[in-house]
Structures are given as C-alpha cells and as structure tokens.
Design a protein around this motif. Structure first.
Motif, PDB file in Angstrom:
ATOM      1  N   GLY A 199     -15.752  28.739  56.397  1.00 13.51           N
ATOM      2  CA  GLY A 199     -14.480  28.923  57.092  1.00 13.51           C
ATOM      3  C   GLY A 199     -14.031  27.748  57.947  1.00 13.51           C
ATOM      4  N   VAL A 200     -14.727  26.630  57.872  1.00 14.65           N
ATOM      5  CA  VAL A 200     -14.408  25.470  58.714  1.00 14.65           C
ATOM      6  C   VAL A 200     -12.986  24.966  58.467  1.00 14.65           C
ATOM      7  CG1 VAL A 200     -14.970  23.038  59.148  1.00 14.65           C
ATOM      8  CG2 VAL A 200     -16.793  24.737  58.999  1.00 14.65           C
ATOM      9  N   ASN A 201     -12.584  24.836  57.214  1.00 17.13           N
ATOM     10  CA  ASN A 201     -11.251  24.312  56.912  1.00 17.13           C
ATOM     11  C   ASN A 201     -10.152  25.277  57.359  1.00 17.13           C
ATOM     12  OD1 ASN A 201     -11.642  21.680  55.520  1.00 17.13           O
ATOM     13  ND2 ASN A 201     -12.960  22.944  54.246  1.00 17.13           N
ATOM     14  N   ARG A 202     -10.377  26.563  57.184  1.00 17.43           N
ATOM     15  CA  ARG A 202      -9.412  27.578  57.621  1.00 17.43           C
ATOM     16  C   ARG A 202      -9.226  27.503  59.134  1.00 17.43           C
ATOM     17  NH1 ARG A 202     -10.855  32.295  59.650  1.00 17.43           N
ATOM     18  NH2 ARG A 202     -12.880  32.188  58.655  1.00 17.43           N
ATOM     19  N   ARG A 203     -10.331  27.424  59.864  1.00 18.33           N
ATOM     20  CA  ARG A 203     -10.243  27.345  61.326  1.00 18.33           C
ATOM     21  C   ARG A 203      -9.550  26.061  61.765  1.00 18.33           C
ATOM     22  NH1 ARG A 203     -15.327  29.509  60.597  1.00 18.33           N
ATOM     23  NH2 ARG A 203     -16.402  27.559  61.062  1.00 18.33           N
ATOM     24  N   ARG A 204      -9.807  24.966  61.062  1.00 16.72           N
ATOM     25  CA  ARG A 204      -9.174  23.695  61.410  1.00 16.72           C
ATOM     26  C   ARG A 204      -7.652  23.796  61.252  1.00 16.72           C
ATOM     27  NH1 ARG A 204     -11.608  20.459  58.054  1.00 16.72           N
ATOM     28  NH2 ARG A 204     -13.230  19.926  59.530  1.00 16.72           N
TER      29      ARG A 204
ATOM     30  N   PRO B 288     -10.170  13.348  64.674  1.00 19.91           N
ATOM     31  CA  PRO B 288     -10.640  13.048  63.322  1.00 19.91           C
ATOM     32  C   PRO B 288     -11.510  11.794  63.312  1.00 19.91           C
ATOM     33  CG  PRO B 288      -8.340  12.436  63.549  1.00 19.91           C
ATOM     34  CD  PRO B 288      -8.738  13.136  64.819  1.00 19.91           C
ATOM     35  N   HIS B 289     -12.390  11.718  62.333  1.00 19.03           N
ATOM     36  CA  HIS B 289     -13.244  10.542  62.135  1.00 19.03           C
ATOM     37  C   HIS B 289     -12.379   9.339  61.751  1.00 19.03           C
ATOM     38  CE1 HIS B 289     -16.777   8.252  60.989  1.00 19.03           C
ATOM     39  NE2 HIS B 289     -16.309   8.093  59.769  1.00 19.03           N
ATOM     40  N   GLU B 290     -11.383   9.589  60.900  1.00 23.10           N
ATOM     41  CA  GLU B 290     -10.409   8.577  60.480  1.00 23.10           C
ATOM     42  C   GLU B 290      -9.053   9.257  60.358  1.00 23.10           C
ATOM     43  OE1 GLU B 290     -11.506   7.065  56.631  1.00 23.10           O
ATOM     44  OE2 GLU B 290     -13.602   6.868  57.195  1.00 23.10           O
ATOM     45  N   SER B 291      -7.981   8.501  60.568  1.00 20.11           N
ATOM     46  CA  SER B 291      -6.654   9.064  60.367  1.00 20.11           C
ATOM     47  C   SER B 291      -5.673   7.948  60.045  1.00 20.11           C
ATOM     48  CB  SER B 291      -6.192   9.826  61.612  1.00 20.11           C
ATOM     49  OG  SER B 291      -5.090  10.641  61.307  1.00 20.11           O
ATOM     50  N   GLU B 292      -4.808   8.224  59.095  1.00 16.65           N
ATOM     51  CA  GLU B 292      -3.804   7.259  58.667  1.00 16.65           C
ATOM     52  C   GLU B 292      -2.459   7.988  58.598  1.00 16.65           C
ATOM     53  OE1 GLU B 292      -2.707   5.228  54.443  1.00 16.65           O
ATOM     54  OE2 GLU B 292      -4.814   5.160  55.041  1.00 16.65           O
ATOM     55  N   ALA B 293      -1.510   7.555  59.421  1.00 15.87           N
ATOM     56  CA  ALA B 293      -0.200   8.186  59.463  1.00 15.87           C
ATOM     57  C   ALA B 293       0.832   7.291  58.793  1.00 15.87           C
ATOM     58  CB  ALA B 293       0.202   8.454  60.912  1.00 15.87           C
ATOM     59  N   ASP B 294       1.704   7.898  58.007  1.00 14.61           N
ATOM     60  CA  ASP B 294       2.769   7.175  57.310  1.00 14.61           C
ATOM     61  C   ASP B 294       4.096   7.814  57.699  1.00 14.61           C
ATOM     62  OD1 ASP B 294       4.631   6.059  55.577  1.00 14.61           O
ATOM     63  OD2 ASP B 294       3.305   6.166  53.832  1.00 14.61           O
ATOM     64  N   LEU B 295       4.751   7.226  58.707  1.00 10.42           N
ATOM     65  CA  LEU B 295       6.007   7.758  59.226  1.00 10.42           C
ATOM     66  C   LEU B 295       7.103   7.763  58.169  1.00 10.42           C
ATOM     67  CD1 LEU B 295       7.730   8.814  61.560  1.00 10.42           C
ATOM     68  CD2 LEU B 295       8.098   6.448  62.254  1.00 10.42           C
ATOM     69  N   SER B 296       7.139   6.757  57.294  1.00  5.80           N
ATOM     70  CA  SER B 296       8.197   6.676  56.286  1.00  5.80           C
ATOM     71  C   SER B 296       8.124   7.831  55.288  1.00  5.80           C
ATOM     72  CB  SER B 296       8.150   5.338  55.540  1.00  5.80           C
ATOM     73  OG  SER B 296       6.956   5.239  54.778  1.00  5.80           O
ATOM     74  N   GLU B 297       6.918   8.358  55.028  1.00  6.19           N
ATOM     75  CA  GLU B 297       6.755   9.485  54.100  1.00  6.19           C
ATOM     76  C   GLU B 297       6.454  10.789  54.833  1.00  6.19           C
ATOM     77  OE1 GLU B 297       4.390   8.945  50.642  1.00  6.19           O
ATOM     78  OE2 GLU B 297       4.891   6.833  50.470  1.00  6.19           O
ATOM     79  N   LEU B 298       6.395  10.745  56.170  1.00  6.95           N
ATOM     80  CA  LEU B 298       6.059  11.916  56.996  1.00  6.95           C
ATOM     81  C   LEU B 298       4.751  12.557  56.522  1.00  6.95           C
ATOM     82  CD1 LEU B 298       9.589  13.542  57.424  1.00  6.95           C
ATOM     83  CD2 LEU B 298       8.446  11.917  58.940  1.00  6.95           C
TER      84      LEU B 298
ATOM     85  N   PHE C 267     -21.171  15.885  56.878  1.00  6.69           N
ATOM     86  CA  PHE C 267     -20.272  16.122  55.749  1.00  6.69           C
ATOM     87  C   PHE C 267     -18.855  15.753  56.149  1.00  6.69           C
ATOM     88  CE2 PHE C 267     -23.374  19.722  54.853  1.00  6.69           C
ATOM     89  CZ  PHE C 267     -24.106  18.979  53.943  1.00  6.69           C
ATOM     90  N   LYS C 268     -18.077  15.286  55.183  1.00  8.66           N
ATOM     91  CA  LYS C 268     -16.696  14.893  55.461  1.00  8.66           C
ATOM     92  C   LYS C 268     -15.720  15.861  54.798  1.00  8.66           C
ATOM     93  CE  LYS C 268     -17.713  10.028  56.112  1.00  8.66           C
ATOM     94  NZ  LYS C 268     -17.517   8.668  55.617  1.00  8.66           N
ATOM     95  N   ASP C 269     -14.684  16.205  55.548  1.00  6.88           N
ATOM     96  CA  ASP C 269     -13.596  17.040  55.057  1.00  6.88           C
ATOM     97  C   ASP C 269     -12.316  16.219  55.104  1.00  6.88           C
ATOM     98  OD1 ASP C 269     -15.385  19.143  54.930  1.00  6.88           O
ATOM     99  OD2 ASP C 269     -14.675  20.093  56.772  1.00  6.88           O
ATOM    100  N   ASP C 270     -11.477  16.394  54.090  1.00  7.77           N
ATOM    101  CA  ASP C 270     -10.206  15.684  54.015  1.00  7.77           C
ATOM    102  C   ASP C 270      -9.066  16.602  54.427  1.00  7.77           C
ATOM    103  OD1 ASP C 270     -11.133  13.147  52.848  1.00  7.77           O
ATOM    104  OD2 ASP C 270     -11.672  14.404  51.133  1.00  7.77           O
ATOM    105  N   VAL C 271      -8.145  16.061  55.213  1.00  6.46           N
ATOM    106  CA  VAL C 271      -6.946  16.793  55.610  1.00  6.46           C
ATOM    107  C   VAL C 271      -5.739  15.961  55.219  1.00  6.46           C
ATOM    108  CG1 VAL C 271      -5.612  17.708  57.550  1.00  6.46           C
ATOM    109  CG2 VAL C 271      -8.092  17.985  57.510  1.00  6.46           C
ATOM    110  N   LEU C 272      -4.824  16.597  54.504  1.00  6.54           N
ATOM    111  CA  LEU C 272      -3.547  15.978  54.147  1.00  6.54           C
ATOM    112  C   LEU C 272      -2.461  16.847  54.731  1.00  6.54           C
ATOM    113  CD1 LEU C 272      -1.722  13.990  52.616  1.00  6.54           C
ATOM    114  CD2 LEU C 272      -2.003  15.446  50.596  1.00  6.54           C
ATOM    115  N   ALA C 273      -1.588  16.270  55.537  1.00  9.13           N
ATOM    116  CA  ALA C 273      -0.484  16.998  56.157  1.00  9.13           C
ATOM    117  C   ALA C 273       0.817  16.272  55.851  1.00  9.13           C
ATOM    118  CB  ALA C 273      -0.697  17.096  57.662  1.00  9.13           C
TER     119      ALA C 273
ATOM    120  N   LYS D  85     -15.424  14.656  60.255  1.00  4.15           N
ATOM    121  CA  LYS D  85     -16.856  14.592  59.963  1.00  4.15           C
ATOM    122  C   LYS D  85     -17.541  15.745  60.696  1.00  4.15           C
ATOM    123  CE  LYS D  85     -20.434  11.079  59.700  1.00  4.15           C
ATOM    124  NZ  LYS D  85     -20.772   9.700  60.050  1.00  4.15           N
ATOM    125  N   ILE D  86     -18.285  16.556  59.952  1.00  3.24           N
ATOM    126  CA  ILE D  86     -19.014  17.677  60.545  1.00  3.24           C
ATOM    127  C   ILE D  86     -20.194  17.102  61.324  1.00  3.24           C
ATOM    128  CG2 ILE D  86     -20.211  19.851  60.074  1.00  3.24           C
ATOM    129  CD1 ILE D  86     -17.177  19.760  59.287  1.00  3.24           C
TER     130      ILE D  86
END
Length: 139
Positions: free
Chosen positions: A115-120, A61-71, A84-90, A78-79
């Motif tokens: 279909g970029v987000n689906r493939r991701r 990912p271009h950027e990533s922020e992990a929060d272990l306390s909230e999982l 273009f930027k796509d956001d992913v929340l997991a 970035k395409i």
C-alpha cells in the motif's frame, strides 16, 4: 504456528478519483504495486502545477525533475529500510477554467507494495488540497 499477514497492495477503492487517464501515462501492471489516479480541481493549470510541485517536494523525493512547459513532474522515492525505488509521474492537464491532475506511483520491483504507493498518492492529494484551501481562504 503460521501467522497470516495480508499483502495488501495499492488499490484505488479508498481514493475518490476521476478515472480519466492521461495518454502519456502507461497503465499499471496486474500486480498490486502501482496506482494511477486522476482528479479534477477548480483551479487553473499553472496554479495547480505550482502547488503540485510543492506537495511532491514536501514528501522529500530521492530525485525530482519538473517540466513547467509540459506541466509534468517525474520523481523517484527511495524506501528507507530496503532502498527500493518507486517512480512517480504527475501531470497537470488544463480543462477550461478547471484542471485535472494525473498521478501514477509505481514500484520498480516486487509484486506487492503493501500500500505504499496508494498512501503516497493520498498524501500528495491531501497536501495539494491544503494549499488550495489556503489560497481560497486568502481571497
């Protein structure tokens, strides 16, 4: 002569999913440039979160922020060609001895994402499942 090029967006029809949705995840708009998938795993939440974090990191990912306390993991992809930027929340949610992973992948601009987000999301789940197979085979 016109050439027809289907602008297929991200649809969940080819991703087996549990239709649950986490309350922290907003619904996708009507445009086909977003996908939300929930999937149950027979693994404890902490272990699943660790593998999810690794699976997302493997996709660079271009950027990533992990929060272990909230999982919870928030990433930006970035395409390469257009920037273009796509956001992913997991989010990993404990469910007894099992866990549920909720993933939303959405484009910031445009109507279709081709279909970029689906493939991701499919790639994230494939990587996650491969880590779980290795874990289960090592027992």
């Amino acid at each position: 002569m016109a050439v027809y090029f289907p602008l297929q967006g991200s649809q969940t029809s080819d991703i087996p999913s549990n239709p649950q949705m986490h309350p922290d995840i907003e619904e996708c708009p009507d445009s086909p440039n977003c996908i939300v998938v929930s999937k149950r795993f027979e693994t404890e939440a902490d272990q699943l979160y660790e593998f999810l974090e690794k699976a997302i990191a493997d996709l660079n990912p271009h950027e990533s922020e992990a929060d272990l306390s909230e999982l919870k993991i928030k990433s930006v992809f970035k395409i390469p060609l257009f920037g273009f930027k796509d956001d992913v929340l997991a989010i990993v949610e404990a469910d007894g001895a099992n866990s549920v992973v909720h993933i939303k992948s959405s484009s910031r601009v445009g109507y279709s994402d081709l279909g970029v987000n689906r493939r991701r999301v499919k790639k994230i789940f494939r990587k996650l499942e491969s880590y779980l197979i290795v874990l289960n085979n090592s027992d």
